[in-house]
Enzyme design. Structure first.
Site, short mmCIF file in Angstrom:
data_model
loop_
_atom_site.label_atom_id
_atom_site.label_comp_id
_atom_site.label_asym_id
_atom_site.label_seq_id
_atom_site.Cartn_x
_atom_site.Cartn_y
_atom_site.Cartn_z
N ASP A 1 0.81 -1.21 0.00
CA ASP A 1 0.00 0.00 0.00
C ASP A 1 0.85 1.26 0.00
OD1 ASP A 1 -2.64 1.25 0.11
OD2 ASP A 1 -2.07 1.87 2.13
N HIS B 1 -8.12 5.17 2.15
CA HIS B 1 -8.32 6.48 1.54
C HIS B 1 -7.08 7.00 0.82
CE1 HIS B 1 -12.22 6.77 3.45
NE2 HIS B 1 -11.67 6.44 4.60
N ARG B 2 -5.95 6.28 0.95
CA ARG B 2 -4.76 6.69 0.23
C ARG B 2 -5.01 6.64 -1.27
NH1 ARG B 2 -1.24 3.76 2.72
NH2 ARG B 2 -0.46 5.40 4.10
N ALA B 3 -5.87 5.73 -1.71
CA ALA B 3 -6.16 5.60 -3.14
C ALA B 3 -6.68 6.90 -3.73
CB ALA B 3 -7.17 4.48 -3.35
N VAL C 1 -3.77 9.47 -3.98
CA VAL C 1 -2.78 9.13 -5.01
C VAL C 1 -3.38 9.28 -6.40
CG1 VAL C 1 -1.32 7.30 -5.94
CG2 VAL C 1 -1.51 7.59 -3.47
#
Length: 309
Positions: free
Chosen positions: A161, A242-244, A247
């Site tokens: 991730d 929520h990093r998606a 990014v």
């Protein structure tokens, strides 16, 4: 030592583009390249380092070997100075990679303890060393680049991730392309300097394009409608975490900057969707390596009304 020119590499278009976008915006935070053996993954990463260095960009590419010790990675007491009664910190690989790229070949075989160290530093952007009488803190913000063959083992989800983008690298099957790959490699091995000179102008132009995109990045407009589509796409693709969303937004903006545009478009989001989300969507047991990308493309088509690149 002359590395193989980045612009001379054939195929692996997605890997090369992901690396370039991370050079435009290092906050994308990294590239994971999994796939077949002998497909030029390491060559491509090292070629990027030469491209950036030749352009004067302060983006070093530092290799982290599988057998690296904790001292080598984090840094430690400088023994030579210690013998003279001086307490001095000897920087490790993380200090060398600060502001650049940290490259790990066969990243899925990396020792779990070193993985834990990397996760801690990657999360904070700071390396703290408290040992052997040494107390030292230094910034360690780097683009993490990993390559490997999935047949040799899976990657820990926590580390996976941390890679902003992921790409699947497969063997090229088209006969003309494979022939040209062999010809170029033989020419490079015979006379690396002469071969590099053939691509010097292409290298210069690409490096200039990266520099211009970096300078343009902060001025690229992100319309509210595009931000909405980014978040909606992550939900549609069932992206974990929520990093998606962050990014995907950053990658789309970097793509717009690299293309010379002043605002992010739906096409930029579509192009960024697969590398951003393929490793963040739920996986089915025994499914093909290309299945996650196919699901993301379908989600992008539904949300954006465009065909994902």
């Amino acid at each position: 030592m002359t590395s193989f020119p980045f612009t001379a590499i054939l195929g692996q278009n997605e890997l090369r583009r992901c690396l370039l976008l991370c050079a435009v915006d290092p906050a994308i935070s990294g590239v994971l390249a999994f796939g077949d053996r002998g497909t030029g993954k390491s060559t491509t990463v090292r070629a990027l380092g030469q491209l950036l260095s030749s352009a004067g960009l302060p983006l070093p590419v530092v290799d982290l070997p599988l057998g690296a010790t904790e001292d080598r990675v984090l840094g430690a007491l400088d023994i030579e100075h210690a013998l003279r009664g001086e307490i001095c910190f000897r920087p490790g690989l993380l200090a060398q990679a600060d502001g650049g790229f940290l490259y790990i070949d066969e990243v899925n075989l990396l020792d779990d303890y070193i993985v834990d160290l990397l996760l801690d530093v990657a999360a904070s952007g700071i390396n703290r060393v408290e040992r052997d009488g040494v107390s030292h803190v230094h910034p360690a913000r780097f683009v993490l680049v990993g390559s490997g063959n999935p047949e040799e083992g899976e990657l820990r989800p926590q580390l996976e991730d941390r890679f902003g983008l992921a790409t699947h690298v497969s063997t090229i099957t088209e006969l003309p392309a494979r022939l040209e790959i062999v010809r170029r490699r033989l020419a490079f091995d015979a006379d690396a300097s002469a071969f590099a000179a053939r691509f010097a102008e292409e290298e210069r132009l690409l490096a200039s394009r990266v520099i211009e995109a970096r300078e343009r990045l902060d001025t690229v407009h992100l319309p509210e409608e595009i931000l909405d589509r980014c978040v909606e796409l992550c939900v549609e693709a069932r992206a974990v975490g929520h990093r998606a969303d962050i990014v995907l937004t950053r990658t789309a903006r970097a793509a717009a900057a690299f293309a010379g545009r002043s605002a992010v478009t739906r096409a930029d989001v579509a192009a960024a969707a697969v590398p951003t989300l393929r490793h963040r969507t739920p996986r089915e047991p025994l499914e093909r390596a290309t299945a996650p990308a196919a699901r993301v493309k379908l989600a992008a088509a539904r949300v954006l009304g465009l065909r994902a690149a």
